[in-house]
Design a protein around this motif. Structure first.
Motif, mmCIF file in Angstrom:
data_model
loop_
_atom_site.group_PDB
_atom_site.id
_atom_site.type_symbol
_atom_site.label_atom_id
_atom_site.label_comp_id
_atom_site.label_asym_id
_atom_site.label_seq_id
_atom_site.Cartn_x
_atom_site.Cartn_y
_atom_site.Cartn_z
ATOM 1 N N GLY A 2 0.810 -1.213 0.000
ATOM 2 C CA GLY A 2 0.000 0.000 0.000
ATOM 3 C C GLY A 2 0.840 1.258 0.000
ATOM 4 O O GLY A 2 2.065 1.221 -0.022
ATOM 5 N N ARG A 3 0.162 2.388 0.033
ATOM 6 C CA ARG A 3 0.846 3.680 -0.054
ATOM 7 C C ARG A 3 1.447 4.129 1.262
ATOM 8 O O ARG A 3 2.427 4.863 1.270
ATOM 9 C CB ARG A 3 -0.127 4.746 -0.557
ATOM 10 N N ILE A 4 0.852 3.737 2.396
ATOM 11 C CA ILE A 4 1.405 4.105 3.698
ATOM 12 C C ILE A 4 2.471 3.080 4.058
ATOM 13 O O ILE A 4 2.220 1.885 4.040
ATOM 14 C CB ILE A 4 0.315 4.153 4.783
ATOM 15 N N ASP A 63 4.788 6.145 0.733
ATOM 16 C CA ASP A 63 5.733 5.478 -0.170
ATOM 17 C C ASP A 63 6.564 6.456 -0.998
ATOM 18 O O ASP A 63 7.632 6.110 -1.475
ATOM 19 C CB ASP A 63 5.024 4.465 -1.070
ATOM 20 N N ASN A 64 6.123 7.691 -1.141
ATOM 21 C CA ASN A 64 6.898 8.689 -1.885
ATOM 22 C C ASN A 64 7.862 9.463 -0.979
ATOM 23 O O ASN A 64 8.515 10.394 -1.420
ATOM 24 C CB ASN A 64 5.973 9.660 -2.621
ATOM 25 N N PRO A 110 -7.782 -3.417 6.480
ATOM 26 C CA PRO A 110 -7.310 -4.175 5.322
ATOM 27 C C PRO A 110 -6.548 -3.294 4.331
ATOM 28 O O PRO A 110 -5.604 -3.745 3.692
ATOM 29 C CB PRO A 110 -8.579 -4.718 4.681
ATOM 30 N N ASN A 111 -6.954 -2.035 4.216
ATOM 31 C CA ASN A 111 -6.265 -1.076 3.359
ATOM 32 C C ASN A 111 -6.088 0.212 4.165
ATOM 33 O O ASN A 111 -6.985 1.047 4.219
ATOM 34 C CB ASN A 111 -7.063 -0.811 2.080
ATOM 35 N N PRO A 112 -4.927 0.380 4.828
ATOM 36 C CA PRO A 112 -4.716 1.562 5.675
ATOM 37 C C PRO A 112 -4.887 2.896 4.943
ATOM 38 O O PRO A 112 -5.389 3.856 5.524
ATOM 39 C CB PRO A 112 -3.280 1.387 6.177
#
Length: 89
Positions: free
Chosen positions: A9-11, A28-29, A50-52
């Motif tokens: 995921g992104r976090i 992630d950036n 499930p998806n932070p």
């Protein structure tokens, strides 16, 4: 300070300070977003979601005021010249 690392995921990481109730999210950036007055339960639910990133978007992003991220050890800003290039001979 409780910390949770996410592998998908992104976090990438969530740091929570229960004393100040501040939540710092490392993305992630490489950016870090901080939120103030976040209850312990919200941090726990973020960590078990499930998806932070979706939980953040639905329950945190617009709910809590933004803050200033806390200093992150080893994040680069606190490095000394010798740590980067070695000690002069």
């Amino acid at each position: 300070m409780p910390t949770r690392t996410f592998t998908t995921g992104r976090i990438r990481q969530a740091d929570y300070d229960p004393a100040s109730r501040q939540l710092d999210l490392l993305w992630d950036n490489g950016s870090v977003l901080a939120y103030k007055h976040v209850p312990d339960e919200v941090f726990r639910r973020l960590c078990s979601a499930p998806n932070p990133a979706t939980y953040w978007e639905d329950r945190i992003a617009e709910e809590y005021p933004k803050g200033t991220p806390k200093a992150r050890p080893g994040a680069g800003g606190d490095r000394k010249w010798g740590d980067l290039f070695g000690e002069p001979e």
